[in-house]
Design an enzyme around this catalytic site. Structure first.
Site, short mmCIF file in Angstrom:
data_model
loop_
_atom_site.label_atom_id
_atom_site.label_comp_id
_atom_site.label_asym_id
_atom_site.label_seq_id
_atom_site.Cartn_x
_atom_site.Cartn_y
_atom_site.Cartn_z
N CYS A 197 0.87 -1.18 0.00
CA CYS A 197 0.00 0.00 0.00
C CYS A 197 0.90 1.23 0.00
CB CYS A 197 -0.91 0.00 1.22
SG CYS A 197 -1.91 1.49 1.40
N GLU A 220 -3.96 0.87 -5.84
CA GLU A 220 -3.01 -0.18 -6.19
C GLU A 220 -2.89 -0.22 -7.71
OE1 GLU A 220 -0.22 -1.56 -5.43
OE2 GLU A 220 -1.19 -2.19 -3.56
#
Length: 236
Positions: free
Chosen positions: A2, A109
């Site tokens: 992340c 992402e």
């Protein structure tokens, strides 16, 4: 992993379910493109009070352990693999006593295909808050005087685990989502069976992941200078 996330509201509006006792001063404003080394809001239980006081504080994203020579080390410690933290000196001490929860609205992402990398925005389908399991540390800046209030730096990292289900088709890692039911035990600095709590959080994370939605967003999110609600809008 992340590496970018979103807090679309003031963090204090996201943490009601975590029952925060004290809110720190100058919490970060909403942001649609939070990157490592940015200031973020984290929830922690103070280790210096009995019983612990739950606080919402401002931290630097990227863990800086107490033994570090400077804060630069944090730039590469914004994520920590949950399956490795018990053995890594960078994170081991924080796991024992200094665990945190980082509230978010969603995160980005990048999916790799033959055409290149495509950014996806991943978020709760119902618009509810998302919580990441994290660790925090305090670091004392040796270059500052003892009476300088800026001598102490609070920093944090977001834990990750193997992706599951649909999220696994986007990236092989995902944040360790924290089910609020586990938050009290995770945050409590007196918790002794930390390994068991970590394992339980890892096992529960897929339940949270299954509630998430995603869509493709503009590659503009790749530039940290871009920060507006347009970044989370779906694109064809």
């Amino acid at each position: 992993m992340c590496g970018r996330f979103v807090v679309a509201n003031v963090a204090s509006e996201l943490v009601g379910v975590l029952r925060v006792d004290v809110e720190g001063d100058e919490l970060p404003p909403p942001s649609y493109n939070i990157a490592p080394t940015s200031s973020v809001a984290i929830v922690l239980d103070s280790v210096k009070t009995e019983p612990p006081v739950r606080r919402l504080e401002v931290a630097r994203w990227g863990l800086v352990p107490g033994w570090a020579k400077d804060v630069k080390i944090g730039a590469r410690a914004f994520n920590a693999r949950s399956e490795e933290i018990e053995d890594k000196p960078m994170f081991r001490n924080a796991l024992i006593k200094r665990r945190a929860v980082i509230p978010a609205s969603g995160y980005y992402e990048w999916k790799t295909t033959d055409e290149g990398k495509t950014p996806h925005y991943i978020h709760p389908a119902d618009g509810s808050p998302l919580f990441f399991a994290g660790l925090y540390e305090w670091w004392k800046d040796p270059a500052r005087a003892d009476d300088d209030p800026a001598r102490w730096v609070l920093s944090c990292t977001i834990l990750t685990r193997d992706s599951i289900g649909r999220l696994g088709s986007i990236h092989d890692r995902m944040p360790l989502f924290m089910d609020p039911d586990f938050a009290d035990a995770w945050l409590d600095p007196t918790t002794e069976n930390v390994g068991d709590i970590l394992d339980a959080a890892i096992d529960a994370a897929p339940d949270v992941a299954e509630t998430l939605d995603d869509h493709v967003v503009s590659p503009a999110v790749g530039n940290v200078r871009n920060d507006s609600a347009a970044l989370i809008e779906p694109v064809e």
